[in-house]
Design an enzyme around this catalytic site. Structure first.
Site, PDB file in Angstrom:
ATOM      1  N   CYS A 153     -42.692 -62.169 -15.651  1.00 44.59           N
ATOM      2  CA  CYS A 153     -43.289 -63.495 -15.486  1.00 44.59           C
ATOM      3  C   CYS A 153     -44.595 -63.481 -16.262  1.00 44.59           C
ATOM      4  O   CYS A 153     -45.078 -62.420 -16.645  1.00 44.59           O
ATOM      5  CB  CYS A 153     -43.612 -63.773 -14.026  1.00 44.59           C
ATOM      6  SG  CYS A 153     -42.180 -63.656 -12.942  1.00 44.59           S
TER       7      CYS A 153
ATOM      8  N   ARG B  92     -42.050 -64.617 -21.641  1.00 43.94           N
ATOM      9  CA  ARG B  92     -41.882 -63.721 -20.493  1.00 43.94           C
ATOM     10  C   ARG B  92     -41.013 -64.348 -19.406  1.00 43.94           C
ATOM     11  O   ARG B  92     -40.670 -63.681 -18.422  1.00 43.94           O
ATOM     12  CB  ARG B  92     -43.246 -63.369 -19.896  1.00 43.94           C
ATOM     13  CG  ARG B  92     -44.198 -62.724 -20.871  1.00 43.94           C
ATOM     14  CD  ARG B  92     -45.542 -62.485 -20.227  1.00 43.94           C
ATOM     15  NE  ARG B  92     -45.445 -61.522 -19.150  1.00 43.94           N
ATOM     16  CZ  ARG B  92     -45.467 -60.210 -19.312  1.00 43.94           C
ATOM     17  NH1 ARG B  92     -45.608 -59.707 -20.516  1.00 43.94           N
ATOM     18  NH2 ARG B  92     -45.365 -59.408 -18.286  1.00 43.94           N
TER      19      ARG B  92
ATOM     20  N   TRP C 150     -39.824 -66.003 -14.092  1.00 49.44           N
ATOM     21  CA  TRP C 150     -38.463 -65.574 -14.444  1.00 49.44           C
ATOM     22  C   TRP C 150     -37.960 -64.930 -13.169  1.00 49.44           C
ATOM     23  O   TRP C 150     -38.361 -63.829 -12.826  1.00 49.44           O
ATOM     24  CB  TRP C 150     -38.536 -64.567 -15.599  1.00 49.44           C
ATOM     25  CG  TRP C 150     -37.241 -64.188 -16.254  1.00 49.44           C
ATOM     26  CD1 TRP C 150     -36.596 -62.984 -16.148  1.00 49.44           C
ATOM     27  CD2 TRP C 150     -36.463 -64.960 -17.162  1.00 49.44           C
ATOM     28  NE1 TRP C 150     -35.471 -62.974 -16.930  1.00 49.44           N
ATOM     29  CE2 TRP C 150     -35.365 -64.182 -17.561  1.00 49.44           C
ATOM     30  CE3 TRP C 150     -36.582 -66.263 -17.683  1.00 49.44           C
ATOM     31  CZ2 TRP C 150     -34.385 -64.636 -18.451  1.00 49.44           C
ATOM     32  CZ3 TRP C 150     -35.608 -66.702 -18.558  1.00 49.44           C
ATOM     33  CH2 TRP C 150     -34.535 -65.903 -18.937  1.00 49.44           C
TER      34      TRP C 150
ATOM     35  N   ASN D 224     -46.810 -61.097 -10.988  1.00 51.80           N
ATOM     36  CA  ASN D 224     -45.739 -60.622 -11.872  1.00 51.80           C
ATOM     37  C   ASN D 224     -45.392 -59.222 -11.407  1.00 51.80           C
ATOM     38  O   ASN D 224     -46.279 -58.406 -11.210  1.00 51.80           O
ATOM     39  CB  ASN D 224     -46.255 -60.607 -13.319  1.00 51.80           C
ATOM     40  CG  ASN D 224     -45.335 -59.863 -14.256  1.00 51.80           C
ATOM     41  OD1 ASN D 224     -44.117 -59.954 -14.133  1.00 51.80           O
ATOM     42  ND2 ASN D 224     -45.893 -59.123 -15.190  1.00 51.80           N
ATOM     43  N   GLY D 225     -44.088 -58.931 -11.219  1.00 51.39           N
ATOM     44  CA  GLY D 225     -43.678 -57.596 -10.763  1.00 51.39           C
ATOM     45  C   GLY D 225     -42.787 -57.709  -9.550  1.00 51.39           C
ATOM     46  O   GLY D 225     -42.263 -58.794  -9.250  1.00 51.39           O
TER      47      GLY D 225
ATOM     48  N   GLU E 234     -24.715 -46.862 -31.154  1.00 48.38           N
ATOM     49  CA  GLU E 234     -25.777 -47.872 -31.117  1.00 48.38           C
ATOM     50  C   GLU E 234     -26.784 -47.646 -32.250  1.00 48.38           C
ATOM     51  O   GLU E 234     -27.251 -48.602 -32.877  1.00 48.38           O
ATOM     52  CB  GLU E 234     -26.460 -47.845 -29.739  1.00 48.38           C
ATOM     53  CG  GLU E 234     -27.649 -48.766 -29.570  1.00 48.38           C
ATOM     54  CD  GLU E 234     -27.342 -50.249 -29.782  1.00 48.38           C
ATOM     55  OE1 GLU E 234     -26.175 -50.631 -29.876  1.00 48.38           O
ATOM     56  OE2 GLU E 234     -28.310 -51.029 -29.902  1.00 48.38           O
TER      57      GLU E 234
ATOM     58  N   LYS F 207     -27.522 -50.484 -35.021  1.00 48.21           N
ATOM     59  CA  LYS F 207     -28.871 -51.024 -35.234  1.00 48.21           C
ATOM     60  C   LYS F 207     -29.249 -50.928 -36.708  1.00 48.21           C
ATOM     61  O   LYS F 207     -29.773 -51.853 -37.295  1.00 48.21           O
ATOM     62  CB  LYS F 207     -29.841 -50.207 -34.387  1.00 48.21           C
ATOM     63  CG  LYS F 207     -30.921 -50.891 -33.684  1.00 48.21           C
ATOM     64  CD  LYS F 207     -30.639 -51.767 -32.508  1.00 48.21           C
ATOM     65  CE  LYS F 207     -29.497 -52.702 -32.577  1.00 48.21           C
ATOM     66  NZ  LYS F 207     -29.051 -53.284 -31.380  1.00 48.21           N
TER      67      LYS F 207
ATOM     68  N   GLU G 155     -27.317 -53.471 -38.773  1.00 45.77           N
ATOM     69  CA  GLU G 155     -27.746 -54.860 -38.530  1.00 45.77           C
ATOM     70  C   GLU G 155     -29.009 -55.221 -39.297  1.00 45.77           C
ATOM     71  O   GLU G 155     -29.092 -56.306 -39.858  1.00 45.77           O
ATOM     72  CB  GLU G 155     -28.054 -55.056 -37.031  1.00 45.77           C
ATOM     73  CG  GLU G 155     -26.865 -55.222 -36.154  1.00 45.77           C
ATOM     74  CD  GLU G 155     -27.289 -55.578 -34.734  1.00 45.77           C
ATOM     75  OE1 GLU G 155     -27.885 -54.717 -34.065  1.00 45.77           O
ATOM     76  OE2 GLU G 155     -27.024 -56.709 -34.308  1.00 45.77           O
TER      77      GLU G 155
ATOM     78  N   HIS H 109     -12.105 -33.536 -37.603  1.00 46.07           N
ATOM     79  CA  HIS H 109     -10.839 -34.264 -37.762  1.00 46.07           C
ATOM     80  C   HIS H 109     -10.904 -35.271 -38.911  1.00 46.07           C
ATOM     81  O   HIS H 109     -10.038 -36.138 -39.012  1.00 46.07           O
ATOM     82  CB  HIS H 109     -10.470 -34.965 -36.450  1.00 46.07           C
ATOM     83  CG  HIS H 109     -10.271 -34.002 -35.316  1.00 46.07           C
ATOM     84  ND1 HIS H 109      -9.191 -33.158 -35.242  1.00 46.07           N
ATOM     85  CD2 HIS H 109     -11.056 -33.715 -34.253  1.00 46.07           C
ATOM     86  CE1 HIS H 109      -9.301 -32.406 -34.154  1.00 46.07           C
ATOM     87  NE2 HIS H 109     -10.430 -32.723 -33.540  1.00 46.07           N
TER      88      HIS H 109
ATOM     89  N   LYS I  39     -28.057 -64.696 -32.567  1.00 40.91           N
ATOM     90  CA  LYS I  39     -28.463 -64.019 -31.325  1.00 40.91           C
ATOM     91  C   LYS I  39     -27.354 -64.067 -30.293  1.00 40.91           C
ATOM     92  O   LYS I  39     -27.152 -63.126 -29.541  1.00 40.91           O
ATOM     93  CB  LYS I  39     -29.735 -64.674 -30.781  1.00 40.91           C
ATOM     94  CG  LYS I  39     -30.309 -64.005 -29.545  1.00 40.91           C
ATOM     95  CD  LYS I  39     -30.830 -62.620 -29.860  1.00 40.91           C
ATOM     96  CE  LYS I  39     -31.184 -61.810 -28.638  1.00 40.91           C
ATOM     97  NZ  LYS I  39     -31.141 -60.356 -28.901  1.00 40.91           N
TER      98      LYS I  39
HETATM   99  O1  M6R Z   1     -25.398 -61.569 -25.518  1.00 39.72           O
HETATM  100  P1  M6R Z   1     -24.480 -60.394 -25.535  1.00 39.72           P
HETATM  101  O2  M6R Z   1     -25.117 -59.153 -24.970  1.00 39.72           O
HETATM  102  O3  M6R Z   1     -23.160 -60.665 -24.894  1.00 39.72           O
HETATM  103  O4  M6R Z   1     -24.223 -60.116 -27.072  1.00 39.72           O
HETATM  104  C1  M6R Z   1     -23.319 -59.153 -27.470  1.00 39.72           C
HETATM  105  C2  M6R Z   1     -23.479 -58.837 -28.938  1.00 39.72           C
HETATM  106  O5  M6R Z   1     -23.277 -59.976 -29.718  1.00 39.72           O
HETATM  107  C3  M6R Z   1     -24.889 -58.276 -29.222  1.00 39.72           C
HETATM  108  O6  M6R Z   1     -25.149 -57.142 -28.467  1.00 39.72           O
HETATM  109  C4  M6R Z   1     -25.024 -57.914 -30.720  1.00 39.72           C
HETATM  110  O7  M6R Z   1     -24.233 -56.828 -31.024  1.00 39.72           O
HETATM  111  C5  M6R Z   1     -26.487 -57.687 -31.047  1.00 39.72           C
HETATM  112  N1  M6R Z   1     -26.804 -58.309 -32.279  1.00 39.72           N
HETATM  113  C6  M6R Z   1     -26.838 -56.254 -31.115  1.00 39.72           C
HETATM  114  O8  M6R Z   1     -28.082 -55.981 -31.627  1.00 39.72           O
END
Ligand code: M6R
Length: 615
Positions: free
Chosen positions: A2, A27, A74, A100-101, A489, A493, A496, A512, A610
């Site tokens: 928050c 936040r 939030w 907040n917390g 991951e 990253k 991306e 393999h 996003k």
């Molecule tokens: O909103 P979501 O967590 O369901 O989204 C899933 C993926 O689209 C999301 O994690 C995507 O891979 C991100 N861009 C990762 O950085």
């Protein structure tokens, strides 16, 4: 998370508080409110929804004054509503608090105060603070209201367990307000004849750049133009002001160049907030936080996880952790595959979905399919009221606030935290983790945010190594067991944000096939932490070194690596199933720095959105 803000000075505080709250909306933004002391005494106004909604109601309220506090919420305890919005007030309406917390012992305090005759109006943990200060204020000796108010706040915060940043105003003390913090952030601003308090500097940066960052356990007393700091024993602490040099663009990002970097740094706090209150050993916690009482937890026959992208990787860590800690068979699918492959699910399977946005089309479709077939679903989600949360039987929210960077970082670790807490709680409820073992693991998981703080300090050294490898066209990531998803991951990253080729494999798969792609100088990231598979993982890394790779180890501190690693970055020693919360951080930094060095767009990478709301 928050956002909280406070002002004392000679101006009308209302516009100052409002603009501060708008800058803190990153936040949280499910409700907002103000408490202002003016000629009519202490007045409070609150509104469900964004700060703009509160702003629209202000002219008709006529509220104004030169001292006040504000909050943008939030929700954690209690749904978003006007009653649950902050500020919360004492029975007499003369003390108002924003928080907040999470106050972990609020129920005990509330029961005691209820028995003493206090009347509560909300479902929140935060309201106890207003009543507690009221109780202490009434008991404080002396005729000096300001001194009594300070003593009341000091004694009240000493009783609180958990995390808090608070700001408190008292009608009897119109010249000052008080803030205090433990674990949640709080910063004071000193202006010319005015003083500010906020969760983050951007809230007051347009008024002053002189900022005093409160440390854990400190209490601030703010008067026009002055900030005094005390410890919890009431002893004065020297006030050290910093001059903030950020430009406007940096301010929204908390002084960082990009949201992605800020969000990487936010992780210790967001993981802490996600874990708070979720690891106490009682049925009410399991039921309250995960929607499962002991009976329901014991009746689960299997768990099937569905998610996409980064959330899928969090789910994959959860598969390992749930099987290890709770001894429940766990399967996982990429949601887009699950929905078209006619899965056969055993009766009693719990569908566990993971999503930051709660709007991902494939994840929603997978959950809908299962629920239509009569299965119960539990969502791990960050966005309050999103479609996934509305269409699931149970929701466990991650408390990391809005994530702005398209490349997910803090949402991922918050998902890990929630999922690890779930795995432990299921293990405890089903007897797979007997009393002391379960308690020790819960205590260890609660320590992870502090260890994450240590791990984010690797940033500078990682930037230097990134410089040496950033022009390569191809990168390999290796991990085993619960760190195999972290290798995936790390590669995702990097792809991306840097637009380079990156692949990840389970260490055991190397021979393999993938080992064939290693050539002279290829960067290989290997996660080799203290774990049952450590020796195997280390020999995978040595095999890569022998083929000319430039191997960068993400390792447990103090563990010998042998061989010729090009670099190693150490994380503290923890249970191997908790280690993903640490090992992912260096890989996030590598992705970030390599992308910056390659001149890539960081927060909105090409071709990505996003939230993927279409197939
Ligand atoms: O909103 P979501 O967590 O369901 O989204 C899933 C993926 O689209 C999301 O994690 C995507 O891979 C991100 N861009 C990762 O950085």
């Amino acid at each position: 998370m928050c956002g909280i803000v406070g002002y004392v000075g000679s101006e009308d505080c209302v516009p100052v508080l409002l603009s501060g709250l708008k800058r803190l909306e990153y936040r949280g933004y499910d409700s907002a409110g103000l408490a202002v002391i003016g000629s009519a005494g202490l007045r409070v106004i609150k509104n469900e929804g964004k700060v703009a909604g509160l702003q629209a109601r202000l002219p008709a309220s006529g509220i104004s004054g030169s001292i006040g506090i504000g909050h943008t919420r939030w929700a954690t305890h209690g749904r978003p509503s006007e009653e649950n919005s902050h500020p919360h007030t004492s029975c007499g309406g003369d003390i108002a608090v924003v928080h907040n917390g999470i106050i972990e012992n609020y129920l005990q305090i509330k029961e005691r105060l209820l028995a003493a005759g206090h009347i509560f109006r909300s479902e929140t943990d935060s309201e106890v603070v207003a009543h507690l200060v009221e109780e202490k204020f009434a008991q404080a000796p002396g005729a000096d209201s300001d001194a009594r108010f300070f003593e009341a706040v000091r004694l009240a915060v000493r009783e609180l367990e958990g995390a808090f940043a608070i700001a408190v105003v008292c009608d009897a003390c119109p010249g000052l307000f008080i803030g205090a913090r433990r674990h949640s952030p709080l910063v004071a601003g000193i202006g010319d004849g005015e003083a500010f308090l906020a969760s983050d500097v951007p809230a007051f940066m347009e008024h002053t750049r002189k900022a005093v960052f409160l440390k854990d356990g400190e209490i601030a007393v703010l008067t026009a133009g002055k900030v005094k700091i005390f410890d919890m024993d009431g002893k004065p602490v020297p006030v050290k002001a910093n001059v903030i040099k950020w430009d406007r663009a940096m301010a929204g990002k908390g002084g960082y160049k990009h949201f992605m970097l800020k969000e990487i740094y936010d992780q210790p706090l967001s993981v802490e907030e996600t874990l708070l209150g979720r690891l106490t050993l009682d049925e009410a916690t399991l039921k309250g936080e995960f929607g499962l009482d002991y009976k329901a937890a014991r009746a689960i026959t299997r768990i099937h996880i569905v998610a996409c992208g980064t959330a899928y990787h969090a789910g994959l860590v959860a598969k390992y952790a749930i099987e290890h800690f709770a001894r429940i068979a766990a399967d996982i699918d990429v949601a887009s595959e699950f929905r078209y492959r006619e899965p056969v699910l055993a009766a009693g399977t719990l569908i566990l979905s993971v999503s930051q946005s709660g709007e991902t089309a494939d994840t929603l479709a997978a959950v809908r399919t299962c629920r239509a077939a009569g299965f119960k679903s539990l969502a791990i989600c960050n966005v309050l009221g999103s479609t996934l949360t509305r269409e699931s039987d149970f929701t466990c929210y991650t408390h990391c606030g809005p994530e702005i960077s398209v490349a997910s970082t803090k949402a991922f670790t918050a998902q890990l935290a929630a999922l690890l807490a779930l795995a432990l709680q299921l293990g405890r409820a089903r007897g797979a983790l007997p009393g002391p073992e379960g308690e020790a693991l819960a205590a260890e998981l609660m320590r992870l945010p502090r260890l994450m703080e240590k791990t984010v300090s690797l940033d500078k050294n990682i930037a230097e190594v990134a410089r040496k490898i950033c022009r390569k066209g191809s990168y390999l990531f290796l991990g085993r067991n619960s760190n195999f998803p972290i290798a995936l991951e790390g590669a995702l990253k990097l792809k991306e944000v840097s637009y380079v080729h990156a692949e990840a494999f389970a260490g055991g798969e190397m021979k393999h096939g993938p080992i064939a792609i290693i050539d002279e100088g290829m960067p290989v990231f290997g996660i080799a932490v203290h774990a049952a598979t450590f020796d195997k993982m280390l020999s995978n890394l040595h095999e890569a070194v022998a083929r000319g790779a430039r191997v960068i180890g993400i390792m447990t501190e103090g563990i010998p690596a042998g061989g010729q690693l090009a670099a190693r970055f150490d994380v503290p020693k923890v249970n191997e199933y908790f280690s993903p919360l640490l090992t992912v951080i260096p890989l996030q930094f590598f992705a970030y720095h390599i992308a910056v060095l390659r001149g890539c767009e960081i927060d909105q990478p090409r071709n990505l959105a996003k939230s993927v709301t279409v197939e």
